[in-house]
Design a protein around this motif. Structure first.
Motif, PDB file in Angstrom:
ATOM      1  N   THR A 651       0.805  -1.213   0.118  1.00 39.62           N
ATOM      2  CA  THR A 651      -0.150   0.006  -0.057  1.00 39.62           C
ATOM      3  C   THR A 651       0.792   1.334  -0.100  1.00 39.62           C
ATOM      4  O   THR A 651       1.933   1.122   0.417  1.00 39.62           O
ATOM      5  CB  THR A 651      -0.869   0.101   1.103  1.00 39.62           C
ATOM      6  N   SER A 652       0.346   2.222  -0.556  1.00 44.83           N
ATOM      7  CA  SER A 652       1.268   3.622  -0.755  1.00 44.83           C
ATOM      8  C   SER A 652       0.371   4.966  -0.174  1.00 44.83           C
ATOM      9  O   SER A 652      -0.885   4.978  -0.528  1.00 44.83           O
ATOM     10  CB  SER A 652       1.686   3.848  -2.066  1.00 44.83           C
ATOM     11  N   THR A 653       1.025   5.886   0.472  1.00 43.43           N
ATOM     12  CA  THR A 653       0.447   7.013   0.700  1.00 43.43           C
ATOM     13  C   THR A 653       1.303   8.198   0.455  1.00 43.43           C
ATOM     14  O   THR A 653       2.272   8.400   1.188  1.00 43.43           O
ATOM     15  CB  THR A 653       0.025   7.081   2.036  1.00 43.43           C
ATOM     16  N   GLY A 654       1.135   9.059  -0.727  1.00 50.38           N
ATOM     17  CA  GLY A 654       2.161   9.645  -1.015  1.00 50.38           C
ATOM     18  C   GLY A 654       3.439   9.254  -1.392  1.00 50.38           C
ATOM     19  O   GLY A 654       3.416   8.077  -2.288  1.00 50.38           O
ATOM     20  N   GLN A 655       4.681   9.417  -0.853  1.00 50.41           N
ATOM     21  CA  GLN A 655       5.804   8.724  -1.097  1.00 50.41           C
ATOM     22  C   GLN A 655       6.113   7.705  -0.090  1.00 50.41           C
ATOM     23  O   GLN A 655       7.198   6.915  -0.105  1.00 50.41           O
ATOM     24  CB  GLN A 655       6.940   9.728  -1.069  1.00 50.41           C
ATOM     25  N   HIS A 656       5.152   7.428   0.955  1.00 51.68           N
ATOM     26  CA  HIS A 656       5.488   6.308   1.855  1.00 51.68           C
ATOM     27  C   HIS A 656       4.831   5.195   1.187  1.00 51.68           C
ATOM     28  O   HIS A 656       3.597   5.146   0.640  1.00 51.68           O
ATOM     29  CB  HIS A 656       4.903   6.813   3.236  1.00 51.68           C
ATOM     30  N   VAL A 657       5.547   3.945   1.575  1.00 51.60           N
ATOM     31  CA  VAL A 657       5.327   2.612   0.966  1.00 51.60           C
ATOM     32  C   VAL A 657       5.072   1.666   1.877  1.00 51.60           C
ATOM     33  O   VAL A 657       6.187   1.800   2.848  1.00 51.60           O
ATOM     34  CB  VAL A 657       6.052   2.143  -0.198  1.00 51.60           C
ATOM     35  N   ARG A 658       4.265   0.871   2.347  1.00 52.77           N
ATOM     36  CA  ARG A 658       4.118  -0.166   3.478  1.00 52.77           C
ATOM     37  C   ARG A 658       3.904  -1.475   2.696  1.00 52.77           C
ATOM     38  O   ARG A 658       3.080  -1.567   2.016  1.00 52.77           O
ATOM     39  CB  ARG A 658       2.943   0.021   4.296  1.00 52.77           C
ATOM     40  N   VAL A 659       4.962  -2.591   3.044  1.00 55.51           N
ATOM     41  CA  VAL A 659       4.788  -3.788   2.547  1.00 55.51           C
ATOM     42  C   VAL A 659       4.423  -4.840   3.601  1.00 55.51           C
ATOM     43  O   VAL A 659       5.180  -4.715   4.699  1.00 55.51           O
ATOM     44  CB  VAL A 659       6.056  -4.202   1.897  1.00 55.51           C
ATOM     45  N   THR A 660       3.481  -5.616   3.403  1.00 52.10           N
ATOM     46  CA  THR A 660       3.231  -6.709   4.775  1.00 52.10           C
ATOM     47  C   THR A 660       3.573  -7.878   3.802  1.00 52.10           C
ATOM     48  O   THR A 660       3.472  -8.427   2.670  1.00 52.10           O
ATOM     49  CB  THR A 660       1.925  -6.330   5.142  1.00 52.10           C
ATOM     50  N   ASN A 661       3.919  -8.957   4.741  1.00 54.54           N
ATOM     51  CA  ASN A 661       4.211 -10.275   4.225  1.00 54.54           C
ATOM     52  C   ASN A 661       3.162 -10.885   3.495  1.00 54.54           C
ATOM     53  O   ASN A 661       2.113 -10.502   3.580  1.00 54.54           O
ATOM     54  CB  ASN A 661       4.725 -11.415   5.187  1.00 54.54           C
ATOM     55  N   GLY A 662       3.521 -11.996   2.286  1.00 58.42           N
ATOM     56  CA  GLY A 662       2.490 -12.594   1.722  1.00 58.42           C
ATOM     57  C   GLY A 662       2.152 -13.856   2.253  1.00 58.42           C
ATOM     58  O   GLY A 662       2.558 -13.931   3.712  1.00 58.42           O
ATOM     59  N   GLU A 663       1.479 -14.555   1.795  1.00 60.57           N
ATOM     60  CA  GLU A 663       0.671 -15.846   2.397  1.00 60.57           C
ATOM     61  C   GLU A 663       1.889 -16.934   2.878  1.00 60.57           C
ATOM     62  O   GLU A 663       1.771 -17.521   3.934  1.00 60.57           O
ATOM     63  CB  GLU A 663      -0.237 -16.644   1.607  1.00 60.57           C
ATOM     64  N   TYR A 664       2.915 -17.052   2.099  1.00 60.41           N
ATOM     65  CA  TYR A 664       3.951 -18.006   2.515  1.00 60.41           C
ATOM     66  C   TYR A 664       5.180 -17.407   2.979  1.00 60.41           C
ATOM     67  O   TYR A 664       6.046 -18.382   3.090  1.00 60.41           O
ATOM     68  CB  TYR A 664       4.094 -19.089   1.313  1.00 60.41           C
ATOM     69  N   ASN A 665       5.503 -16.191   2.969  1.00 60.47           N
ATOM     70  CA  ASN A 665       6.913 -15.771   3.426  1.00 60.47           C
ATOM     71  C   ASN A 665       6.790 -14.972   4.827  1.00 60.47           C
ATOM     72  O   ASN A 665       7.462 -13.990   4.930  1.00 60.47           O
ATOM     73  CB  ASN A 665       7.385 -14.973   2.367  1.00 60.47           C
ATOM     74  N   GLY A 666       5.954 -15.195   5.609  1.00 62.76           N
ATOM     75  CA  GLY A 666       5.759 -14.337   6.756  1.00 62.76           C
ATOM     76  C   GLY A 666       6.411 -14.733   7.969  1.00 62.76           C
ATOM     77  O   GLY A 666       6.888 -13.710   8.887  1.00 62.76           O
ATOM     78  N   HIS A 667       7.025 -15.959   7.937  1.00 67.47           N
ATOM     79  CA  HIS A 667       8.019 -16.512   8.905  1.00 67.47           C
ATOM     80  C   HIS A 667       9.396 -16.197   8.630  1.00 67.47           C
ATOM     81  O   HIS A 667       9.856 -16.660   7.489  1.00 67.47           O
ATOM     82  CB  HIS A 667       7.980 -17.680   9.312  1.00 67.47           C
ATOM     83  N   LEU A 668      10.487 -15.160   9.332  1.00 72.28           N
ATOM     84  CA  LEU A 668      11.636 -15.077   9.366  1.00 72.28           C
ATOM     85  C   LEU A 668      12.235 -15.653  10.710  1.00 72.28           C
ATOM     86  O   LEU A 668      12.094 -15.236  11.678  1.00 72.28           O
ATOM     87  CB  LEU A 668      12.020 -13.536   9.489  1.00 72.28           C
ATOM     88  N   ALA A 669      13.252 -16.680  10.392  1.00 73.88           N
ATOM     89  CA  ALA A 669      13.944 -17.497  11.279  1.00 73.88           C
ATOM     90  C   ALA A 669      15.162 -16.536  11.885  1.00 73.88           C
ATOM     91  O   ALA A 669      15.404 -15.696  11.246  1.00 73.88           O
ATOM     92  CB  ALA A 669      14.366 -18.722  11.209  1.00 73.88           C
ATOM     93  N   PRO A 670      15.224 -16.691  13.149  1.00 74.15           N
ATOM     94  CA  PRO A 670      16.359 -15.958  13.942  1.00 74.15           C
ATOM     95  C   PRO A 670      17.768 -16.343  13.157  1.00 74.15           C
ATOM     96  O   PRO A 670      17.936 -17.516  12.506  1.00 74.15           O
ATOM     97  CB  PRO A 670      16.638 -16.486  15.192  1.00 74.15           C
ATOM     98  N   ASN A 671      18.814 -15.512  13.331  1.00 75.69           N
ATOM     99  CA  ASN A 671      20.236 -15.815  13.005  1.00 75.69           C
ATOM    100  C   ASN A 671      20.267 -15.871  11.555  1.00 75.69           C
ATOM    101  O   ASN A 671      21.158 -16.671  10.885  1.00 75.69           O
ATOM    102  CB  ASN A 671      20.772 -16.838  13.876  1.00 75.69           C
ATOM    103  N   GLY A 672      19.316 -15.237  10.752  1.00 74.30           N
ATOM    104  CA  GLY A 672      19.281 -15.207   9.521  1.00 74.30           C
ATOM    105  C   GLY A 672      18.946 -16.836   8.819  1.00 74.30           C
ATOM    106  O   GLY A 672      19.532 -16.948   7.651  1.00 74.30           O
ATOM    107  N   GLY A 673      18.188 -17.386   9.466  1.00 74.51           N
ATOM    108  CA  GLY A 673      17.887 -18.788   9.050  1.00 74.51           C
ATOM    109  C   GLY A 673      17.309 -18.877   7.832  1.00 74.51           C
ATOM    110  O   GLY A 673      17.270 -19.966   6.967  1.00 74.51           O
ATOM    111  N   ASN A 674      16.447 -17.940   7.361  1.00 74.15           N
ATOM    112  CA  ASN A 674      15.898 -17.748   6.226  1.00 74.15           C
ATOM    113  C   ASN A 674      15.592 -16.458   5.784  1.00 74.15           C
ATOM    114  O   ASN A 674      15.986 -15.284   6.469  1.00 74.15           O
ATOM    115  CB  ASN A 674      14.545 -18.751   6.148  1.00 74.15           C
ATOM    116  N   SER A 675      15.056 -16.290   4.614  1.00 72.65           N
ATOM    117  CA  SER A 675      14.693 -14.756   3.964  1.00 72.65           C
ATOM    118  C   SER A 675      13.393 -14.700   3.460  1.00 72.65           C
ATOM    119  O   SER A 675      12.940 -15.940   2.978  1.00 72.65           O
ATOM    120  CB  SER A 675      15.783 -14.190   3.217  1.00 72.65           C
TER     121      SER A 675
END
Length: 705
Positions: A651-675
């Motif tokens: 979503t965008s408002t003016g020059q600001h952009v907000r991105v939320t995770n998709g259905e299958y990439n919402g989990h980010l493991a610690p210590n760089g375990g995934n991306s």
């Protein structure tokens, strides 16, 4: 620059670890320079527009080659005595030769251009006679398309050793990216390999051969203007686009880069409005130089060796294009260009139109060629067209060595440009972009106090016979601007005030010695005279913020936001408390935290001038799991936006952009375990700089290159 046949008239066509040596003073709020530097008391406003000029916010010095014009070997009037006198009258300091795309078919030794027309009396020595007589200097284009490095070196030898002309600036080719490698071809290029890699290899060879003859020459490479075709396009078989490929190879071999700018916005008011894109596009050129040249970047200049509002048919000789010439050329100089060169001196009659009651001859030249289109003929040869008066107004505004200053107008129909002159006077150019409304301007000065005398006034307005003396029509605090006009005022300082009262000179150009996420260390060459201390000011429009002071020639600035861009000047204060002229400006961007618990990689993977594809990768090197994430960033330019996306929700408002995770990439493991990766197709109207700060769930991330 490409032309039709000579008989039709030449036309263009184409689709800081160093610390301060003394105590560092930090200011928490913006301090307009009326505080550190005496200013005039503001009178009660009377006009509809306010213009503010800050004499301590410097944009750099005007160079000897600042105002330039293109000349061409197909122009039989190129060396007319009248042309020489008009160049001198307008303050033209650079003449580019032998003429756009003709450069890539031109052989200097016998003054031939196979496949093109060469007018009598336009050879190199004749051209240099005009250069010398006009008090200008040459910008010469070595033939890349059908020439060799040896031919270019021989030209340097003839020019600077045999004849002693002292020709300093030499470009390697003209618009070589127009050789067909990106599908659209107008520039002659006889090389079997037409890639940017081949051009880079040849630039290195040309530079080595030419500097072996004369080590003092400055060599320029051709770049595309960011945000303009073919910026961002990667041709089949290439590893990168033109600019990235060329600069990665030659950044330490060249002394300047050459860009061309034709906004092609429809002329008139649209062309004037398009000038607002220019600062961002030129900033992107400097960002590229910083990336590839590193510490050498400040030594590499930017030349805008061709500019006009349109690259083909359009309203070109009437008043709006005169306003465009003044606005575009002054804006380019204020944003780091050392020479901006109008296309061109004489060109040829084109479509006849009527603009604001004036006949427009569709001629890209400054001066009439005397040609006809049907039964409509241009005025006598060498009659100035409107763009000439726009350039002449810039010559009236400044001389080489003057300091350009930050200025701004409160209304959208008025623009301003200002300089602090060598003698302490302050000159302001005011441009009324409205075709039908007069504007009364209230003038405000920061860091400068005007005396009580009437300012000198030069004006180009409807009904004026060129740029006329209009002294007596303005005061130092107020002037009325006719519609579609340019006015230049020169005011004198009140004795004992302003930079002219200081007994110290301006400090040298500052440089960064280290850049962190919140601190930047600076150093600068010392000012002349007995300096009490140096002060570092950040430009905030036409006000400034005091960031630090030092009794030495270095300082460290603290508490700067991560990923933020700043432009600063250093000023010296003498022992009587007077501030000097500002140094040349320095622009820097702080880094992002190296120990952040998130990282973001942002890469533009494809582009086509006004659109692009971006790929983003987010990771979590921190110790905690992240289940669900939101990434926020801001576009650096108002012309950037997201069109469509994948693997996320945007979503965008003016020059600001907000991105939320998709259905299958919402989990980010610690210590760089995934991306998590996502991408989008974006749009850009003008420059397309990458965002500098990304926040993951509110945390400022480390941005990866």
């Amino acid at each position: 620059m490409l032309f039709r046949s000579r008989s039709a008239g030449p036309r263009r066509r184409r689709p800081l670890a160093a610390t301060a040596s003394a105590a560092l003073a930090l200011a928490a709020a913006a301090l307009p320079l009326s505080a550190p530097v005496a200013s005039a008391a503001d009178p009660a406003p009377a006009g509809d527009t306010a213009v503010t000029v800050n004499a301590s916010a410097g944009l750099g010095a005007v160079g000897a080659a600042a105002l330039g014009v293109n000349t061409a070997i197909w122009d039989a009037h190129m060396n007319d005595p009248r042309v020489v006198s008009l160049y001198r009258q307008a303050g033209v300091g650079a003449l580019r030769y032998p003429g756009g795309s003709y450069s890539d078919i031109y052989h200097w030794v016998d003054n031939t251009a196979p496949g093109g027309y060469v007018a009598p009396g336009t050879g190199f020595d004749a051209f240099m006679g005009t250069v010398k007589a006009s008090g200008a200097q040459p910008i010469l284009i070595a033939n890349y398309g059908s020439g060799t490095a040896q031919e270019a070196a021989d030209w340097v030898r003839y020019a600077n050793v045999t004849k002693g002309y002292g020709a300093k600036y030499w470009e390697i080719g003209n618009e070589i990216y127009g050789n067909g490698v990106y599908g659209n071809g107008w520039e002659n290029d006889a090389h079997a390999d037409k890639s940017p890699d081949q051009y880079a290899r040849e630039v290195k060879a040309y530079a080595a051969a030419m500097k072996a003859v004369d080590p003092t020459v400055r060599i320029g490479a051709v770049l595309t203007m960011p945000g303009n075709w073919p910026d961002g396009i990667v041709a089949s078989g290439d590893s990168g686009d033109w600019n990235h490929t060329v600069l990665a190879a030659v950044a330490h071999d060249v002394d300047f880069v050459s860009v061309h700018w034709y906004p092609n916005a429809g002329g008139g008011d649209q062309a004037l409005a398009a000038v607002r894109q220019l600062p961002g596009e030129l900033r992107e050129v400097r960002n590229l130089l910083d990336r590839y040249a590193g510490a050498d970047s400040p030594n590499i200049g930017i030349a805008m060796t061709e500019v006009n509002s349109e690259s083909g048919n359009g309203a070109l000789t009437s008043r709006p294009n005169g306003l465009f010439a003044a606005e575009a050329m002054s804006t380019a100089l204020e944003n780091g260009v050392f020479s901006v060169d109008w296309w061109d001196t004489h060109n040829g009659v084109g479509p006849i139109t009527t603009v604001g009651g004036e006949t427009d001859y569709g001629d890209m030249g400054l001066l009439s060629s005397g040609g006809c289109n049907g039964n409509v003929c241009e005025p006598a040869v060498n009659t100035p067209f409107a763009p000439y008066y726009g350039i002449e107004s810039l010559g009236a505004l400044s001389d080489p060595g003057d300091t350009m200053l930050a200025s701004a107008a409160s209304g959208s129909e008025v623009s301003s440009h200002a300089v602090l002159r060598a003698d302490g006077d302050l000159s302001v150019l005011l441009l009324n972009k409205s075709s039908g409304t007069a504007h009364t301007v209230d003038l405000r000065y920061q860091g400068f106090t005007a005396d009580a005398s009437a300012p000198a006034v030069r004006r180009w307005a409807p009904g004026d016979d060129g740029l006329v003396d209009a002294t007596g029509t303005a005061t130092s605090s107020s002037v009325t601007l006719a519609p579609y006009s340019i006015t230049v005022l020169t005011v004198h300082p009140k004795p004992g005030t302003g930079p002219s009262s200081a007994t110290v000179g301006a400090p040298g150009t500052p440089r960064t010695t280290s850049v962190g996420a919140g601190t930047v260390a600076l150093s600068w060459p010392a000012a002349t005279g007995a300096v009490d201390r140096y002060e570092v000011y950040e430009q905030l429009g036409t006000t400034v913020q005091l960031l630090g002071s030092s009794t030495g020639t270095s300082a460290t600035l603290y508490n700067l936001p991560p990923g933020s861009r700043h432009t600063v000047n250093v000023l010296a204060r003498d022992r009587a408390g007077h501030l000097s002229r500002p140094s040349a400006p320095l622009t820097f961007t702080t880094g992002t935290p190296g120990d952040s618990t998130c990282t973001v990689s942002y890469q533009v993977t494809a582009g086509w001038g006004n659109g692009f594809v971006a790929s983003v990768v987010v990771s979590n090197p921190g110790p905690a799991n992240l289940d669900g994430w939101t990434l926020d960033f801001d576009w650096p330019s108002t012309g950037q936006s997201v069109g469509s996306w994948w693997n996320a929700n945007v979503t965008s408002t003016g020059q600001h952009v907000r991105v939320t995770n998709g259905e299958y990439n919402g989990h980010l493991a610690p210590n760089g375990g995934n991306s998590a990766d996502f991408g989008f197709v974006g749009n850009n109207n003008g420059a397309n700089p990458s965002p500098t700060v990304f926040r993951l769930n509110g945390t400022v991330c480390r941005t990866l290159g």
